[in-house]
Design an enzyme around this catalytic site. Structure first.
Site, PDB file in Angstrom:
ATOM      1  N   LYS A 184       0.817  -1.208   0.000  1.00 45.99           N
ATOM      2  CA  LYS A 184       0.000   0.000   0.000  1.00 45.99           C
ATOM      3  C   LYS A 184       0.859   1.270   0.000  1.00 45.99           C
ATOM      4  O   LYS A 184       0.425   2.321  -0.454  1.00 45.99           O
ATOM      5  CB  LYS A 184      -0.918   0.022   1.228  1.00 45.99           C
TER       6      LYS A 184
HETATM    7  C1  LIG Z   1      -4.152  -5.109   0.684  1.00 43.46           C
HETATM    8  C2  LIG Z   1      -3.300  -6.321   0.670  1.00 43.46           C
HETATM    9  C3  LIG Z   1      -3.529  -7.365  -0.238  1.00 43.46           C
HETATM   10  C4  LIG Z   1      -4.708  -7.357  -1.182  1.00 43.46           C
HETATM   11  O1  LIG Z   1      -4.609  -6.352  -2.164  1.00 43.46           O
HETATM   12  P1  LIG Z   1      -5.916  -5.896  -2.944  1.00 43.46           P
HETATM   13  O2  LIG Z   1      -5.484  -4.731  -3.774  1.00 43.46           O
HETATM   14  O3  LIG Z   1      -6.901  -5.485  -1.880  1.00 43.46           O
HETATM   15  O4  LIG Z   1      -6.381  -7.039  -3.733  1.00 43.46           O
HETATM   16  C5  LIG Z   1      -2.644  -8.418  -0.262  1.00 43.46           C
HETATM   17  N1  LIG Z   1      -1.607  -8.491   0.600  1.00 43.46           N
HETATM   18  C6  LIG Z   1      -1.375  -7.509   1.491  1.00 43.46           C
HETATM   19  C7  LIG Z   1      -0.229  -7.651   2.424  1.00 43.46           C
HETATM   20  C8  LIG Z   1      -2.185  -6.390   1.555  1.00 43.46           C
HETATM   21  O5  LIG Z   1      -1.953  -5.428   2.441  1.00 43.46           O
END
Ligand SMILES: *Cc1c(COP(=O)(O)O)cnc(C)c1O
Length: 496
Positions: A113
């Protein structure tokens, strides 16, 4: 050529430029903004061979953000990626045994993120300026664990903003929770909710489209936006690392040409993998996008049957950031494969809202061939963590391990030998307890003990952000019911 606009998947909102779409977050008709026309074959990735992350970012972002000048984008790219990541590569591609991992956890909060949320505040501030908005922006965010902290870190003490995060009180790892509730900054608000991520996400979407509240806002001093992946300002930065990874793979293997590659993406809300789909449209020669789910396998079932059915038990797994039954960004893919048909989207999304279920037409289903859906059980995930560690010394977090396990099943099923990159979405230290358990190691004590023990056993360095965490003061203690979310938001904004 007509310049690109952002239009709602449900056809009931005025088109926006990129800044407008970023400011809105969700479209006022409840749909999601998508670029129109979607950039197709607009770049030749080979041209970016040897370019660093920031140069690649500039090339990609310019295509989707024509209303931002090159100088503006350069400034934000430098601010976000020059010093906040613990490697100048930003998103290193590493080879371990037969596997390539794209490590997206080198940012301030140790999950993918960060790649978007370090830059989103800059986009948003500029968007306010471009639109002449002199109100404060309230960034309302639901999190399954990682978005919350990354958004808090990105927006903390950013002038003219408030950041409010709702997380499932019992649905995140202890380290994830501690990262959020210790957040500093006088504009930060963190609330646990008695419910799961879907409840949090639904509550936030309802607040965004609450007519009563929006009327009050209109005459007040705030506007809402979102840091969730419903915001295109999240998606655009995520496209960059697929272009970057493709080139890095070529450099590593000396095979740059147009050799196809697969990406394995651990998936929850479908934001990360949607960015990969946009990258494919952009010109990255991607063969399969391998959508990897944990035991909340609603997407696997969808790819197998064309029926999306969220009427099922919500499973709490050791990959909590993927514990999701309503994957918001799937709407953007459905829109693309429906031939950009807003009427179809309204029908499908109505059905989802009313029955928690919809079925796509066989025409649409036939257009899903870019994807392969798979899922991994908790046992398969654990055994991936253990086997990879034992054979290579490489430590995967449980989300990445879901991808790894799904990929192995995919290869067994298909025999596909295309070079494949596993997108590595978080540091294993965010989930130390589950990783320890997967390695078959006993450990007394709390998660911080586990962190130390994991380091002792594996020799993998503890990120300083985690090392500091135990000593940080807890600043946010509110826990509320999901029905109370709106009330809390109004209270924070001085509206009650
Ligand atoms: C948010 C997240 C995901 C999933 O990603 P999406 O974009 O919601 O599909 C997978 N792994 C981690 C560690 C995350 O923080």
């Amino acid at each position: 050529m007509k310049t690109m606009e952002y239009i709602s998947t449900r056809g009931g909102a005025r088109p926006q430029d990129c800044a407008g779409a970023i400011l809105s977050g969700i479209a006022p008709d409840g749909g999601l903004f998508v670029p129109h026309p979607l950039p197709k074959n607009a770049m030749n990735p080979v041209d970016y061979l040897g370019k660093n992350y920031r140069k690649t970012a500039l090339a990609v972002m310019s295509l989707y953000m024509p209303d931002y000048t090159e100088a503006e984008l350069k400034q934000y790219i430098n601010a976000a990626y020059k010093h906040s990541f613990d490697t100048t590569l930003v998103a290193p591609l590493v080879k371990q045994g037969d596997y390539y991992f794209l490590e997206l956890f080198h940012g301030p909060t140790l999950a993918f993120k960060d790649l978007a949320l370090t830059i989103l505040p800059h986009f948003l501030k500029k968007a306010m300026e471009k639109k002449g908005i002199d109100k404060d922006v309230v960034v309302l965010t639901a999190t399954s664990g990682d978005t919350g902290k990354a958004a808090l870190e990105g927006f903390a003490d950013v002038e003219g903003t408030k950041i409010i995060v709702f997380f499932p009180e019992h649905g995140v790892s202890l380290i994830q929770k501690r990262q959020m509730v210790t957040q500093k900054g006088k504009n930060t608000y963190v609330l646990g909710i008695e419910g799961n991520f879907d409840d949090a996400q639904k509550g936030v979407k309802e607040i965004f489209t609450d007519v009563d509240l929006l009327n009050k806002m209109a005459s007040g001093k705030y506007v809402f936006s979102s840091a969730n992946s419903i915001n295109v300002g999240r998606l655009i930065p995520q496209i960059v690392y697929y272009v970057f990874a493709y080139m890095k793979l070529g450099e590593l293997e000396g095979t740059v040409g147009n050799e196809p590659v697969n990406f394995v993406v651990p998936t929850g809300n479908f934001g990360n993998i949607l960015a990969a789909y946009y990258a494919k449209n952009l010109g990255v020669p991607i063969k399969k996008l391998i959508c990897s789910s944990n035991e909340n396998r609603v997407l696997f079932d969808f790819f197998s049957t064309g029926v999306y059915d969220a009427n099922r038990d919500f499973v709490m797994t050791m990959s909590p950031s993927m514990d999701i039954l309503i994957s918001s960004n799937l709407e953007r893919l459905l829109y693309a494969i429906s031939g950009e048909n807003a009427e179809t989207m309204r029908q499908l999304m109505n059905s989802l809202a009313r029955k928690r279920k919809f079925e796509i037409s066989s025409d649409m289903k036939a257009k899903l061939t870019d994807f392969h859906g798979g899922f991994a059980t908790e046992g398969e995930t654990s055994s991936s963590i253990r086997r990879v560690f034992e054979s290579t010394g490489y430590l995967m977090d449980p989300h990445t391990a879901v991808g790894h396990a799904v990929y192995n099943k995919y290869v067994a099923e298909t025999g596909d030998s295309t070079k494949t990159v596993i997108v590595s979405t978080a540091s294993p230290y965010k989930f130390a307890a589950s990783v320890m358990k997967s390695l078959g190691l006993q450990c007394e004590g709390d998660d911080f003990q586990m962190v130390k023990e994991l380091n002792r056993v594996t020799g993998v360095n503890i990120p300083p952000q985690i090392e500091r965490l135990e000593e940080e003061t807890i600043r946010h203690t509110t826990v509320c019911r999901k029905e109370e979310m709106k009330h809390h938001v109004m209270e924070i904004l001085g509206m009650v």
